[in-house]
Design an enzyme around this catalytic site. Structure first.
Site, mmCIF file in Angstrom:
data_model
loop_
_atom_site.group_PDB
_atom_site.id
_atom_site.type_symbol
_atom_site.label_atom_id
_atom_site.label_comp_id
_atom_site.label_asym_id
_atom_site.label_seq_id
_atom_site.Cartn_x
_atom_site.Cartn_y
_atom_site.Cartn_z
ATOM 1 N N ARG A 226 -27.483 -2.576 -25.288
ATOM 2 C CA ARG A 226 -27.576 -3.611 -24.261
ATOM 3 C C ARG A 226 -26.444 -4.605 -24.466
ATOM 4 N NH1 ARG A 226 -30.181 -0.675 -21.569
ATOM 5 N NH2 ARG A 226 -32.285 -0.961 -20.738
ATOM 6 N N HIS A 274 -23.034 1.764 -17.248
ATOM 7 C CA HIS A 274 -24.447 1.952 -17.626
ATOM 8 C C HIS A 274 -24.933 3.365 -17.251
ATOM 9 C CE1 HIS A 274 -28.413 -0.309 -18.566
ATOM 10 N NE2 HIS A 274 -28.523 0.979 -18.873
HETATM 11 P P1 NDP Z 1 -36.704 2.198 -30.020
HETATM 12 O O1 NDP Z 1 -37.647 1.092 -29.751
HETATM 13 O O2 NDP Z 1 -37.249 3.550 -30.321
HETATM 14 O O3 NDP Z 1 -35.753 1.806 -31.257
HETATM 15 C C1 NDP Z 1 -35.240 0.527 -31.426
HETATM 16 C C2 NDP Z 1 -34.613 0.440 -32.810
HETATM 17 O O4 NDP Z 1 -34.028 -0.850 -32.970
HETATM 18 C C3 NDP Z 1 -35.644 0.590 -33.926
HETATM 19 O O5 NDP Z 1 -35.095 1.332 -35.001
HETATM 20 C C4 NDP Z 1 -35.883 -0.850 -34.360
HETATM 21 O O6 NDP Z 1 -36.267 -1.008 -35.719
HETATM 22 C C5 NDP Z 1 -34.495 -1.432 -34.182
HETATM 23 N N1 NDP Z 1 -34.575 -2.882 -34.086
HETATM 24 C C6 NDP Z 1 -35.250 -3.630 -33.189
HETATM 25 N N2 NDP Z 1 -35.102 -4.948 -33.466
HETATM 26 C C7 NDP Z 1 -34.316 -5.016 -34.565
HETATM 27 C C8 NDP Z 1 -33.814 -6.073 -35.351
HETATM 28 N N3 NDP Z 1 -34.096 -7.354 -35.059
HETATM 29 N N4 NDP Z 1 -33.058 -5.769 -36.418
HETATM 30 C C9 NDP Z 1 -32.777 -4.486 -36.741
HETATM 31 N N5 NDP Z 1 -33.226 -3.423 -36.041
HETATM 32 C C10 NDP Z 1 -33.977 -3.695 -34.963
HETATM 33 O O7 NDP Z 1 -35.710 2.273 -28.787
HETATM 34 P P2 NDP Z 1 -34.869 3.511 -28.247
HETATM 35 O O8 NDP Z 1 -34.177 4.150 -29.381
HETATM 36 O O9 NDP Z 1 -35.704 4.345 -27.372
HETATM 37 O O10 NDP Z 1 -33.824 2.749 -27.290
HETATM 38 C C11 NDP Z 1 -32.934 1.796 -27.825
HETATM 39 C C12 NDP Z 1 -32.267 1.026 -26.698
HETATM 40 O O11 NDP Z 1 -31.315 1.855 -26.030
HETATM 41 C C13 NDP Z 1 -33.194 0.592 -25.561
HETATM 42 O O12 NDP Z 1 -33.907 -0.572 -25.892
HETATM 43 C C14 NDP Z 1 -32.213 0.346 -24.437
HETATM 44 O O13 NDP Z 1 -31.776 -0.990 -24.492
HETATM 45 C C15 NDP Z 1 -31.049 1.278 -24.769
HETATM 46 N N6 NDP Z 1 -30.888 2.342 -23.773
HETATM 47 C C16 NDP Z 1 -29.723 2.408 -23.061
HETATM 48 C C17 NDP Z 1 -29.514 3.405 -22.137
HETATM 49 C C18 NDP Z 1 -28.220 3.508 -21.413
HETATM 50 O O14 NDP Z 1 -28.082 4.323 -20.511
HETATM 51 N N7 NDP Z 1 -27.217 2.735 -21.763
HETATM 52 C C19 NDP Z 1 -30.533 4.421 -21.871
HETATM 53 C C20 NDP Z 1 -31.717 4.290 -22.688
HETATM 54 C C21 NDP Z 1 -31.870 3.274 -23.605
HETATM 55 P P3 NDP Z 1 -37.644 -0.382 -36.267
HETATM 56 O O15 NDP Z 1 -37.397 1.102 -36.332
HETATM 57 O O16 NDP Z 1 -37.790 -0.996 -37.587
HETATM 58 O O17 NDP Z 1 -38.707 -0.756 -35.271
#
Ligand code: NDP
Length: 311
Positions: A226, A274
């Site tokens: 993002r 995007h």
């Molecule tokens: P998940 O919720 O499965 O994973 C998020 C990861 O981020 C987890 O490992 C989480 O840690 C980590 N995280 C969250 N907050 C923090 C923090 N404060 N510090 C460190 N690590 C953190 O999401 P997805 O993998 O499914 O998707 C990730 C993002 O990809 C989505 O939120 C979206 O914004 C983006 N996206 C973009 C697309 C595009 O076309 N550009 C398409 C689809 C998604 P933990 O494992 O410990 O919970």
């Protein structure tokens, strides 16, 4: 009595989703009504995209869950009128596969130095061979569904991968980092950084002037996560000094990226609109239908958003 499902998204989405959802809901044996307009008090489920007109959930008095058709939930997770479970899109067949392909492609572009040969107006014979993948450390910030899938793909190609997440993990075949010190370690060795974090108050400006300074000089950033994960001004300054060698950006604070934004003209930035990975209607519809089926059977919903954590 049939369950009533409201499809709440921009009108053009209905054309993409009507048939896949109808098929998938029938395939899981649900007795349902699926429409784009229903009386709020009659709605059991909302299949939702955050740019829909539905922003106040208060009138939806018998709502059981909202199924977000995107993975990112930053535009809805803080909505105080939403008090029922919120699920997000997790779709191995479509969304995850698309992200693995996009990330792998862009990592390989930079790893192999493809641009030097694709854009070579002076016809230079540049015979410097790239290193092997095992000599190119990659760090993935965000080791959730998408980060882990990309890590597996890159590891299988031989890249040494470090993953950083909020909670500690011990994923085999990777260096696992978490927390502030972990971020410092994860950035200190990274020649390529992939951002797959959600947009939450905690993740805003994860890459700022201080953290960008931790990278080895010339490191490449790839952001399909993002826009707010990166401080734009700090990134441009780091590109201008050569601290960051290139940034491939798919997501932005304002989308579409305004025409006068410096990212468009910067030679060190690749902008993609995007498109890293779209939700694919056919496979996404199956995920949603199976989740509604689970809810109706009392098995609990999959892919629930942790509203307190914001993702
Ligand atoms: P998940 O919720 O499965 O994973 C998020 C990861 O981020 C987890 O490992 C989480 O840690 C980590 N995280 C969250 N907050 C923090 C923090 N404060 N510090 C460190 N690590 C953190 O999401 P997805 O993998 O499914 O998707 C990730 C993002 O990809 C989505 O939120 C979206 O914004 C983006 N996206 C973009 C697309 C595009 O076309 N550009 C398409 C689809 C998604 P933990 O494992 O410990 O919970």
């Amino acid at each position: 009595m049939p369950i009533n499902i409201l499809f709440a998204a921009r009108p053009e989405r209905w054309a993409q989703y009507e048939t896949p959802l109808t098929t998938a809901l029938s395939d899981v044996g649900l007795d349902y009504v699926l429409k784009t307009d229903l009386l709020p008090e009659d709605v059991d489920y909302i299949v939702y995209a955050p740019n829909s007109e539905v922003q106040d959930f208060t009138p939806y008095t018998r709502l059981k869950a909202v199924m977000n058709i995107w993975a990112g939930v930053e535009a809805i997770t803080g909505n105080p009128t939403l008090t029922v479970p919120l699920t997000r899109m997790v779709d191995a067949e479509g969304l995850t596969q698309g992200m693995v392909e996009w990330v792998t492609g862009h990592v390989l572009r930079h790893h192999l130095g493809m641009d030097a040969h694709i854009v070579n107006p002076d016809h230079l014979w540049q015979s410097v061979a790239p290193p092997l993948s095992r000599e190119r450390p990659v760090t993935i910030l965000g080791m959730g569904v998408l980060g882990q899938a990309c890590a597996a793909a890159l590891t299988s190609l031989g890249f040494p991968v470090t993953g950083w997440s909020r909670s500690p993990k011990s994923l085999p075949g990777l260096a696992n980092e978490h927390g502030k010190d972990g971020l410092r370690r994860a950035l200190a060795t990274a020649q390529i950084v992939v951002l797959l974090l959600p947009d939450t108050p905690e993740t805003e400006n994860t890459l700022n002037a201080d953290s960008l300074a931790l990278l080895p000089r010339g490191a490449v950033l790839i952001n399909p996560g993002r826009g707010p994960l990166i401080d734009d001004d700090a990134l441009i300054a780091a590109l201008d000094t050569g601290q960051v060698g290139h940034a491939t950006l798919d997501v932005f604070r304002v989308e579409p990226l305004p025409q006068d934004h410096p990212f468009w003209a910067h030679p060190g930035v690749t902008v993609t609109p995007h498109i890293a990975s779209e939700t694919r209607p056919d496979s996404a519809a199956r995920v949603i239908a199976q989740n509604i089926r689970r809810g109706e059977d009392g098995h609990g919903f999959l892919h629930l958003v942790d509203r307190a954590a914001g993702y």
